[in-house]
Write an enzyme that holds these catalytic residues in place. Structure first.
Site, short mmCIF file in Angstrom:
data_model
loop_
_atom_site.label_atom_id
_atom_site.label_comp_id
_atom_site.label_asym_id
_atom_site.label_seq_id
_atom_site.Cartn_x
_atom_site.Cartn_y
_atom_site.Cartn_z
N HIS A 247 21.66 84.13 22.56
CA HIS A 247 22.36 83.08 21.62
C HIS A 247 21.51 81.37 21.64
O HIS A 247 22.91 80.76 21.26
CB HIS A 247 24.39 83.22 21.18
CG HIS A 247 24.21 84.50 21.15
ND1 HIS A 247 24.64 85.40 21.51
CD2 HIS A 247 24.83 84.92 19.46
CE1 HIS A 247 24.92 86.39 21.62
NE2 HIS A 247 25.38 86.03 20.10
N LYS A 248 20.63 81.48 22.25
CA LYS A 248 20.17 79.87 23.21
C LYS A 248 20.95 79.21 23.45
O LYS A 248 21.15 78.13 23.51
CB LYS A 248 19.91 79.94 21.04
CG LYS A 248 19.20 80.18 20.24
CD LYS A 248 17.49 81.15 20.55
CE LYS A 248 17.34 81.63 19.38
NZ LYS A 248 16.62 82.73 19.55
#
Length: 198
Positions: free
Chosen positions: A155-156
């Site tokens: 999810h960065k």
């Protein structure tokens, strides 16, 4: 029968043999009993301390250990990596580690007992993924101003080399620091605070 002679040699032999067999039996029964006092593998995984040999970890290297079924990252940071940490404060959610994600004896931007050594639980605080280690201070596709740290590809979410979370990512908190202490210069014990050790 009353006139039979007692064979004392045979009697001593039988007594000695019976004693040896009895002693072996006692030892055979005692070993499993004493072993039962040791914590099981399940109990160890549930929280027993872990001894980590850090003597062969090179500068800039990360080694993973397991504690309570969780990955624990141990990173030996370089002086360049440590020098960058204070400059990242404006980009971080909790630069001073005010949210309770570490023991009270962990202070400062390095979040460590000894600045060179970072010890964090390697679980992203967003959804529990395991972040990847990107130690190089160089631009990365996910951050052109990258100064080294951890990146969660799911999810960065991004963390610096102290496990502090960057602003504007899904993760809400810094990586957690477990209780630990240095046993000597080449060993740390994960799961025990310094005041309890000794």
């Amino acid at each position: 029968m009353a006139n039979e002679v007692v064979d004392h040699g045979r009697r001593r032999f039988l007594t000695a043999t019976t004693s040896v067999v009895g002693a072996v039996g006692v030892v055979a029964a005692a070993v499993p009993f004493i072993k039962s006092w040791e914590p099981s593998a399940r109990a160890k995984a549930a929280g027993a301390p872990v001894m980590a040999d850090i003597g062969k970890i090179e500068l800039g290297q990360k080694v993973d250990y397991a504690w309570r079924g969780l990955p624990v990252f141990v990173v030996r940071r370089t002086q360049d990596q440590l020098a960058v940490l204070p400059t990242l404060a404006p980009r971080l959610v909790d630069p001073n580690s005010e949210v309770d994600q570490q023991p009270s004896y962990i202070k400062g931007p390095d979040r460590a007992i000894k600045p060179e050594w970072l010890v964090v639980i390697g679980i992203c605080t967003h959804l529990g993924c395991v972040p990847e280690f990107f130690p190089q201070i160089k631009p990365e596709p996910f951050d052109p101003n990258w100064k080294g740290g951890f990146f969660c590809p799911c999810h960065k979410s991004r963390y610096d080399l102290s496990g502090r979370v960057f602003a504007g990512v899904p993760a809400p908190k810094n990586l957690q620091v477990p209780p630990y202490h240095f046993v000597d210069d080449t060993h740390i014990q994960i799961g025990v605070d310094p005041k309890e050790a000794g």
